[in-house]
Write a protein that holds these residues in place. Structure first.
Motif, short mmCIF file in Angstrom:
data_model
loop_
_atom_site.label_atom_id
_atom_site.label_comp_id
_atom_site.label_asym_id
_atom_site.label_seq_id
_atom_site.Cartn_x
_atom_site.Cartn_y
_atom_site.Cartn_z
N GLU A 5 0.85 -1.18 0.00
CA GLU A 5 0.00 0.00 0.00
C GLU A 5 0.89 1.24 0.00
OE1 GLU A 5 -3.57 1.99 -0.10
OE2 GLU A 5 -3.40 -0.19 0.04
N MET A 6 0.70 2.10 -0.96
CA MET A 6 1.50 3.32 -1.06
C MET A 6 0.64 4.51 -0.63
SD MET A 6 4.37 2.12 -2.09
CE MET A 6 5.37 3.46 -2.67
N ALA A 7 1.30 5.54 -0.13
CA ALA A 7 0.59 6.74 0.30
C ALA A 7 1.46 7.96 0.01
CB ALA A 7 0.30 6.67 1.80
N GLU A 21 6.04 9.76 -1.94
CA GLU A 21 5.17 8.60 -2.04
C GLU A 21 5.93 7.46 -1.39
OE1 GLU A 21 2.42 6.09 -5.14
OE2 GLU A 21 4.30 6.93 -5.89
N VAL A 22 5.36 6.92 -0.31
CA VAL A 22 6.04 5.88 0.45
C VAL A 22 5.11 4.70 0.71
CG1 VAL A 22 7.63 7.46 1.62
CG2 VAL A 22 5.42 6.94 2.67
N ASP A 23 5.71 3.57 0.90
CA ASP A 23 5.00 2.40 1.40
C ASP A 23 4.49 2.79 2.78
OD1 ASP A 23 4.56 -0.03 2.89
OD2 ASP A 23 5.82 -1.11 1.47
N THR A 24 3.26 2.47 3.09
CA THR A 24 2.68 2.89 4.38
C THR A 24 3.43 2.31 5.58
OG1 THR A 24 1.06 1.11 4.24
CG2 THR A 24 0.37 3.29 3.46
N ARG A 25 4.27 1.32 5.35
CA ARG A 25 5.05 0.70 6.43
C ARG A 25 6.42 1.36 6.60
NH1 ARG A 25 4.81 -5.04 3.71
NH2 ARG A 25 5.31 -3.58 2.04
N THR A 26 6.73 2.38 5.83
CA THR A 26 8.04 3.04 5.89
C THR A 26 8.16 3.88 7.15
OG1 THR A 26 8.12 3.13 3.48
CG2 THR A 26 9.59 4.62 4.67
N LEU A 28 9.76 6.80 9.59
CA LEU A 28 10.27 8.14 9.34
C LEU A 28 11.78 8.07 9.10
CD1 LEU A 28 9.98 11.19 9.16
CD2 LEU A 28 10.12 11.27 11.67
N LEU A 29 12.48 7.25 9.87
CA LEU A 29 13.92 7.10 9.69
C LEU A 29 14.27 6.68 8.27
CD1 LEU A 29 16.84 6.91 10.70
CD2 LEU A 29 16.31 4.61 11.53
N ASP A 30 13.58 5.66 7.77
CA ASP A 30 13.88 5.19 6.41
C ASP A 30 13.48 6.22 5.36
OD1 ASP A 30 15.09 2.83 7.20
OD2 ASP A 30 13.22 1.70 7.18
N ALA A 31 12.39 6.95 5.59
CA ALA A 31 11.99 8.00 4.64
C ALA A 31 13.07 9.09 4.59
CB ALA A 31 10.65 8.59 5.04
N LEU A 32 13.59 9.47 5.76
CA LEU A 32 14.64 10.49 5.80
C LEU A 32 15.89 10.01 5.09
CD1 LEU A 32 14.32 11.64 9.53
CD2 LEU A 32 13.67 12.96 7.50
N ARG A 33 16.32 8.81 5.40
CA ARG A 33 17.60 8.31 4.87
C ARG A 33 17.48 7.83 3.42
NH1 ARG A 33 21.81 7.57 7.87
NH2 ARG A 33 22.53 5.80 6.63
N GLU A 34 16.48 7.04 3.13
CA GLU A 34 16.39 6.40 1.82
C GLU A 34 15.69 7.24 0.77
OE1 GLU A 34 18.16 3.70 1.53
OE2 GLU A 34 18.51 3.58 3.69
N ASN A 35 14.62 7.93 1.17
CA ASN A 35 13.86 8.72 0.20
C ASN A 35 14.40 10.13 0.04
OD1 ASN A 35 11.99 6.61 1.48
ND2 ASN A 35 10.91 7.12 -0.40
N LEU A 36 14.81 10.74 1.15
CA LEU A 36 15.24 12.14 1.10
C LEU A 36 16.76 12.30 1.18
CD1 LEU A 36 12.48 13.58 3.44
CD2 LEU A 36 12.61 13.72 0.94
N HIS A 37 17.48 11.20 1.37
CA HIS A 37 18.95 11.19 1.41
C HIS A 37 19.51 12.11 2.48
CE1 HIS A 37 18.55 8.72 -2.10
NE2 HIS A 37 17.82 9.68 -2.68
#
Length: 175
Positions: A5-7, A21-26, A28-37
């Motif tokens: 499920e993406m959101a 746009e992230v997997d709903t299970r992501t 905040l740590l992974d969003a910061l590091r992996e998505n926003l670098h």
């Protein structure tokens, strides 16, 4: 297996609005590091026990590994990258350098974010488990600081230096 499920989520990170746009299970740590670098925030234990992933959300410290990115929709998030720059250090960053409170440096971003929150909590009059007088405002004593920083682990054992850095900055603030 079905697709995750993406959101879409909008976060204000270091004063900049970011849409993801992230997997709903992501987390905040992974969003910061992996998505926003934004790799200053570290993944230590991934269980909320070490504090390496501490960031400020709406002025309060949280472990970014224990919250989902979608739960922070619209939140004002500050990471170590938003606190200061090498050219313009925050006083807490300068104090960590002055007192050698960083050793290997892995936990330092979380330690600094937590340190800022500790001083804010004391300034707001929020008691801790070691606050003796619950009627009067707490003071930035070494016991108060140690108790409030107990969720941040330093594997190098730089605790005395970290405490000295926080006390240095606290000494420059009103209590």
């Amino acid at each position: 297996m079905s697709n995750p499920e993406m959101a879409n989520v909008t976060l204000k990170i270091n004063s900049e609005t970011r849409r993801l746009e992230v997997d709903t299970r992501t987390t905040l740590l992974d969003a910061l590091r992996e998505n926003l670098h934004l790799t200053g925030t570290k993944k230590g234990c991934d269980h909320g026990q070490c504090g390496a992933c501490t960031v400020l959300v709406d002025g309060r410290r949280i472990n970014a590994c224990l919250t989902l990115a979608v739960m922070q929709e619209g939140a004002d998030i500050t990471t170590i990258e938003g606190i200061g720059t090498p050219e313009n250090l925050h006083p807490m960053q300068a104090a960590f350098i002055k007192h050698d409170g960083y050793q290997c440096g892995y936990c330092t971003p979380g330690q600094i974010c937590s340190s800022l929150a500790v001083l804010s909590e004391i300034e707001q009059g929020i008691p801790s488990h070691v606050t003796l007088d619950l009627v009067s405002a707490p003071h930035a004593t070494s016991d108060e600081i140690r108790e409030r920083m107990s969720g941040n682990i330093c594997r190098c054992g730089a605790y005395a230096n970290i405490l000295a850095a926080i006390e240095d900055v606290a000494g420059g603030q009103k209590s």
